[in-house]
Design a protein around this motif. Structure first.
Motif, PDB file in Angstrom:
ATOM      1  N   GLY A 174      30.535  77.965 -59.843  1.00  0.00           N
ATOM      2  CA  GLY A 174      30.966  76.727 -59.199  1.00  0.00           C
ATOM      3  C   GLY A 174      31.970  76.920 -58.077  1.00  0.00           C
ATOM      4  O   GLY A 174      32.400  75.959 -57.447  1.00  0.00           O
ATOM      5  N   ASP A 175      32.368  78.152 -57.803  1.00  0.00           N
ATOM      6  CA  ASP A 175      33.346  78.432 -56.752  1.00  0.00           C
ATOM      7  C   ASP A 175      32.628  79.054 -55.555  1.00  0.00           C
ATOM      8  O   ASP A 175      31.954  80.073 -55.692  1.00  0.00           O
ATOM      9  N   ARG A 176      32.783  78.429 -54.389  1.00  0.00           N
ATOM     10  CA  ARG A 176      32.167  78.956 -53.169  1.00  0.00           C
ATOM     11  C   ARG A 176      33.105  79.942 -52.489  1.00  0.00           C
ATOM     12  O   ARG A 176      34.324  79.768 -52.490  1.00  0.00           O
ATOM     13  N   PHE A 177      32.519  80.981 -51.910  1.00  0.00           N
ATOM     14  CA  PHE A 177      33.322  81.974 -51.192  1.00  0.00           C
ATOM     15  C   PHE A 177      32.491  82.552 -50.050  1.00  0.00           C
ATOM     16  O   PHE A 177      31.262  82.447 -50.026  1.00  0.00           O
ATOM     17  N   VAL A 178      33.185  83.161 -49.104  1.00  0.00           N
ATOM     18  CA  VAL A 178      32.527  83.767 -47.942  1.00  0.00           C
ATOM     19  C   VAL A 178      31.832  85.057 -48.375  1.00  0.00           C
ATOM     20  O   VAL A 178      32.466  85.969 -48.907  1.00  0.00           O
ATOM     21  N   ALA A 179      30.524  85.119 -48.133  1.00  0.00           N
ATOM     22  CA  ALA A 179      29.740  86.301 -48.501  1.00  0.00           C
ATOM     23  C   ALA A 179      29.538  87.248 -47.326  1.00  0.00           C
ATOM     24  O   ALA A 179      29.323  88.444 -47.523  1.00  0.00           O
ATOM     25  N   ALA A 180      29.608  86.709 -46.094  1.00  0.00           N
ATOM     26  CA  ALA A 180      29.451  87.552 -44.904  1.00  0.00           C
ATOM     27  C   ALA A 180      29.920  86.770 -43.684  1.00  0.00           C
ATOM     28  O   ALA A 180      29.904  85.535 -43.678  1.00  0.00           O
ATOM     29  N   VAL A 181      30.327  87.506 -42.662  1.00  0.00           N
ATOM     30  CA  VAL A 181      30.721  86.905 -41.390  1.00  0.00           C
ATOM     31  C   VAL A 181      30.132  87.747 -40.269  1.00  0.00           C
ATOM     32  O   VAL A 181      30.139  88.980 -40.329  1.00  0.00           O
ATOM     33  N   GLU A 182      29.627  87.061 -39.240  1.00  0.00           N
ATOM     34  CA  GLU A 182      29.185  87.717 -38.000  1.00  0.00           C
ATOM     35  C   GLU A 182      29.955  87.072 -36.862  1.00  0.00           C
ATOM     36  O   GLU A 182      29.830  85.878 -36.620  1.00  0.00           O
ATOM     37  N   ASN A 183      30.776  87.868 -36.176  1.00  0.00           N
ATOM     38  CA  ASN A 183      31.702  87.334 -35.175  1.00  0.00           C
ATOM     39  C   ASN A 183      31.753  88.300 -33.995  1.00  0.00           C
ATOM     40  O   ASN A 183      32.661  89.123 -33.896  1.00  0.00           O
ATOM     41  N   GLY A 184      30.765  88.209 -33.107  1.00  0.00           N
ATOM     42  CA  GLY A 184      30.699  89.144 -31.987  1.00  0.00           C
ATOM     43  C   GLY A 184      30.531  90.561 -32.498  1.00  0.00           C
ATOM     44  O   GLY A 184      29.647  90.837 -33.319  1.00  0.00           O
ATOM     45  N   PRO A 185      31.405  91.500 -32.087  1.00  0.00           N
ATOM     46  CA  PRO A 185      31.254  92.884 -32.531  1.00  0.00           C
ATOM     47  C   PRO A 185      31.692  93.111 -33.978  1.00  0.00           C
ATOM     48  O   PRO A 185      31.467  94.191 -34.521  1.00  0.00           O
ATOM     49  N   LEU A 186      32.328  92.095 -34.594  1.00  0.00           N
ATOM     50  CA  LEU A 186      32.858  92.259 -35.953  1.00  0.00           C
ATOM     51  C   LEU A 186      31.964  91.580 -36.975  1.00  0.00           C
ATOM     52  O   LEU A 186      31.772  90.360 -36.944  1.00  0.00           O
ATOM     53  N   SER A 187      31.403  92.380 -37.887  1.00  0.00           N
ATOM     54  CA  SER A 187      30.579  91.861 -38.979  1.00  0.00           C
ATOM     55  C   SER A 187      31.160  92.358 -40.294  1.00  0.00           C
ATOM     56  O   SER A 187      31.824  93.397 -40.335  1.00  0.00           O
ATOM     57  N   ALA A 188      30.904  91.623 -41.373  1.00  0.00           N
ATOM     58  CA  ALA A 188      31.426  92.041 -42.670  1.00  0.00           C
ATOM     59  C   ALA A 188      30.639  91.373 -43.782  1.00  0.00           C
ATOM     60  O   ALA A 188      30.127  90.263 -43.621  1.00  0.00           O
ATOM     61  N   THR A 189      30.550  92.071 -44.911  1.00  0.00           N
ATOM     62  CA  THR A 189      29.883  91.518 -46.092  1.00  0.00           C
ATOM     63  C   THR A 189      30.775  91.703 -47.307  1.00  0.00           C
ATOM     64  O   THR A 189      31.399  92.758 -47.480  1.00  0.00           O
ATOM     65  N   GLN A 190      30.850  90.665 -48.157  1.00  0.00           N
ATOM     66  CA  GLN A 190      31.574  90.780 -49.418  1.00  0.00           C
ATOM     67  C   GLN A 190      30.753  91.592 -50.427  1.00  0.00           C
ATOM     68  O   GLN A 190      31.299  92.318 -51.243  1.00  0.00           O
ATOM     69  N   PHE A 191      29.437  91.467 -50.369  1.00  0.00           N
ATOM     70  CA  PHE A 191      28.565  92.244 -51.256  1.00  0.00           C
ATOM     71  C   PHE A 191      28.427  93.678 -50.735  1.00  0.00           C
ATOM     72  O   PHE A 191      28.876  94.012 -49.636  1.00  0.00           O
ATOM     73  N   HIS A 192      27.812  94.516 -51.559  1.00  0.00           N
ATOM     74  CA  HIS A 192      27.592  95.916 -51.200  1.00  0.00           C
ATOM     75  C   HIS A 192      26.153  96.093 -50.708  1.00  0.00           C
ATOM     76  O   HIS A 192      25.233  96.170 -51.523  1.00  0.00           O
ATOM     77  N   PRO A 193      25.926  96.191 -49.399  1.00  0.00           N
ATOM     78  CA  PRO A 193      24.548  96.420 -48.949  1.00  0.00           C
ATOM     79  C   PRO A 193      23.982  97.734 -49.456  1.00  0.00           C
ATOM     80  O   PRO A 193      22.788  97.845 -49.732  1.00  0.00           O
ATOM     81  N   GLU A 194      24.857  98.757 -49.631  1.00  0.00           N
ATOM     82  CA  GLU A 194      24.371 100.063 -50.080  1.00  0.00           C
ATOM     83  C   GLU A 194      23.924 100.044 -51.539  1.00  0.00           C
ATOM     84  O   GLU A 194      23.285 100.991 -51.997  1.00  0.00           O
ATOM     85  N   LYS A 195      24.235  98.961 -52.272  1.00  0.00           N
ATOM     86  CA  LYS A 195      23.790  98.817 -53.661  1.00  0.00           C
ATOM     87  C   LYS A 195      22.771  97.690 -53.812  1.00  0.00           C
ATOM     88  O   LYS A 195      22.413  97.343 -54.935  1.00  0.00           O
ATOM     89  N   SER A 196      22.329  97.131 -52.680  1.00  0.00           N
ATOM     90  CA  SER A 196      21.497  95.921 -52.714  1.00  0.00           C
ATOM     91  C   SER A 196      20.028  96.183 -52.442  1.00  0.00           C
ATOM     92  O   SER A 196      19.309  95.312 -51.937  1.00  0.00           O
ATOM     93  N   GLY A 197      19.556  97.399 -52.774  1.00  0.00           N
ATOM     94  CA  GLY A 197      18.125  97.688 -52.698  1.00  0.00           C
ATOM     95  C   GLY A 197      17.545  97.513 -51.312  1.00  0.00           C
ATOM     96  O   GLY A 197      18.201  97.786 -50.296  1.00  0.00           O
ATOM     97  N   ASP A 198      16.304  97.022 -51.267  1.00  0.00           N
ATOM     98  CA  ASP A 198      15.599  96.888 -49.991  1.00  0.00           C
ATOM     99  C   ASP A 198      16.277  95.885 -49.070  1.00  0.00           C
ATOM    100  O   ASP A 198      16.300  96.071 -47.849  1.00  0.00           O
ATOM    101  N   ALA A 199      16.838  94.809 -49.635  1.00  0.00           N
ATOM    102  CA  ALA A 199      17.491  93.794 -48.809  1.00  0.00           C
ATOM    103  C   ALA A 199      18.725  94.375 -48.122  1.00  0.00           C
ATOM    104  O   ALA A 199      18.951  94.164 -46.929  1.00  0.00           O
ATOM    105  N   GLY A 200      19.525  95.131 -48.874  1.00  0.00           N
ATOM    106  CA  GLY A 200      20.696  95.764 -48.287  1.00  0.00           C
ATOM    107  C   GLY A 200      20.335  96.799 -47.242  1.00  0.00           C
ATOM    108  O   GLY A 200      21.001  96.928 -46.208  1.00  0.00           O
ATOM    109  N   ALA A 201      19.243  97.541 -47.515  1.00  0.00           N
ATOM    110  CA  ALA A 201      18.775  98.542 -46.549  1.00  0.00           C
ATOM    111  C   ALA A 201      18.357  97.880 -45.247  1.00  0.00           C
ATOM    112  O   ALA A 201      18.643  98.386 -44.150  1.00  0.00           O
ATOM    113  N   LYS A 202      17.693  96.739 -45.350  1.00  0.00           N
ATOM    114  CA  LYS A 202      17.260  96.009 -44.154  1.00  0.00           C
ATOM    115  C   LYS A 202      18.474  95.475 -43.380  1.00  0.00           C
ATOM    116  O   LYS A 202      18.512  95.514 -42.147  1.00  0.00           O
ATOM    117  N   LEU A 203      19.482  94.971 -44.101  1.00  0.00           N
ATOM    118  CA  LEU A 203      20.690  94.482 -43.422  1.00  0.00           C
ATOM    119  C   LEU A 203      21.360  95.610 -42.642  1.00  0.00           C
ATOM    120  O   LEU A 203      21.742  95.433 -41.472  1.00  0.00           O
TER     121      LEU A 203
END
Length: 213
Positions: A174-203
């Motif tokens: 029930g709590d919303r939080f920022v999972a990722a931000v794309e801001n010009g040259p600065l991008s970030a993810t709260q999740f681990h793309p390197e542990k997120s299988g094919d979806a993380g690999a694609k990101l």
């Protein structure tokens, strides 16, 4: 086309080897180092991070990582933060009543998730804004999270002077939080793309390919 040169910043935090391997698989030539000049000059910089906010900031400052990030962004050079490597990009973190100053690339506070079960651990869907280059082709996929803290309010006001960042959200208990931000040259993810299988690999592939444009 030559592979872009990416530095994974080594400042004593993060599952560094898995990040290096994942970014290599995404098509980059990767160096793991805390060297100031190498991190400054690479085509892309990845800032990983696990554990406590204060410890990550201390390690980052020890290698002048906050200055590296600031100087790269001032020159429009791409940076990708992962997990606590995303959290330290915000103005401050509050853990156990202790407030720690962050890199302040974005305003906002990292604090404890307000959910019955913490940490938030496992796979979760995300709410991707339209037109996201980072999530192109994976808008409806699930990603792997491991965290107890997050940014639960987005406070950046652009006054239409600059393009508004693309903010991806997720929800846990029930709590919303920022999972990722794309801001010009600065991008970030709260999740681990390197542990997120094919979806993380694609990101990661989307990010690495953006370095070649």
């Amino acid at each position: 086309m030559t592979a872009p040169d990416v530095v994974v910043l080594d400042y004593g935090s993060g599952n560094l080897r898995s990040a290096v391997r994942a970014v290599e698989r995404a098509g980059a030539s990767v160096t793991l180092t805390g060297d100031f000049d190498a991190a400054l000059e690479a085509d892309g910089l990845v800032v990983p991070g696990v554990g406590a906010y204060a410890a990550c900031m201390a390690g980052l400052r020890e290698v002048k990582g906050d200055r590296i990030i600031g100087r790269r962004l001032a020159g429009g050079r791409p940076v990708l933060g992962i997990c606590v490597g995303m959290q330290v990009l915000f103005a401050r973190g509050v853990e156990h009543g202790v407030e720690t100053a962050g890199c302040a690339e974005w305003p906002g506070t990292v604090d404890r998730l307000q959910a019955d079960v913490v940490p938030h651990m496992g796979w979760n869907t995300v709410e991707v804004p339209s037109g996201s280059p980072l999530f192109a082709g994976i808008e409806d996929e699930r990603f792997y999270f491991v965290h107890s803290y997050g940014v639960r309010d987005w406070e950046l006001v652009t006054n239409d002077r600059t393009a508004a960042p693309l903010v991806t959200w997720a929800e846990h208990g029930g709590d919303r939080f920022v999972a990722a931000v794309e801001n010009g040259p600065l991008s970030a993810t709260q999740f681990h793309p390197e542990k997120s299988g094919d979806a993380g690999a694609k990101l990661l592939k989307n990010w690495v390919e953006s370095l070649q444009r």
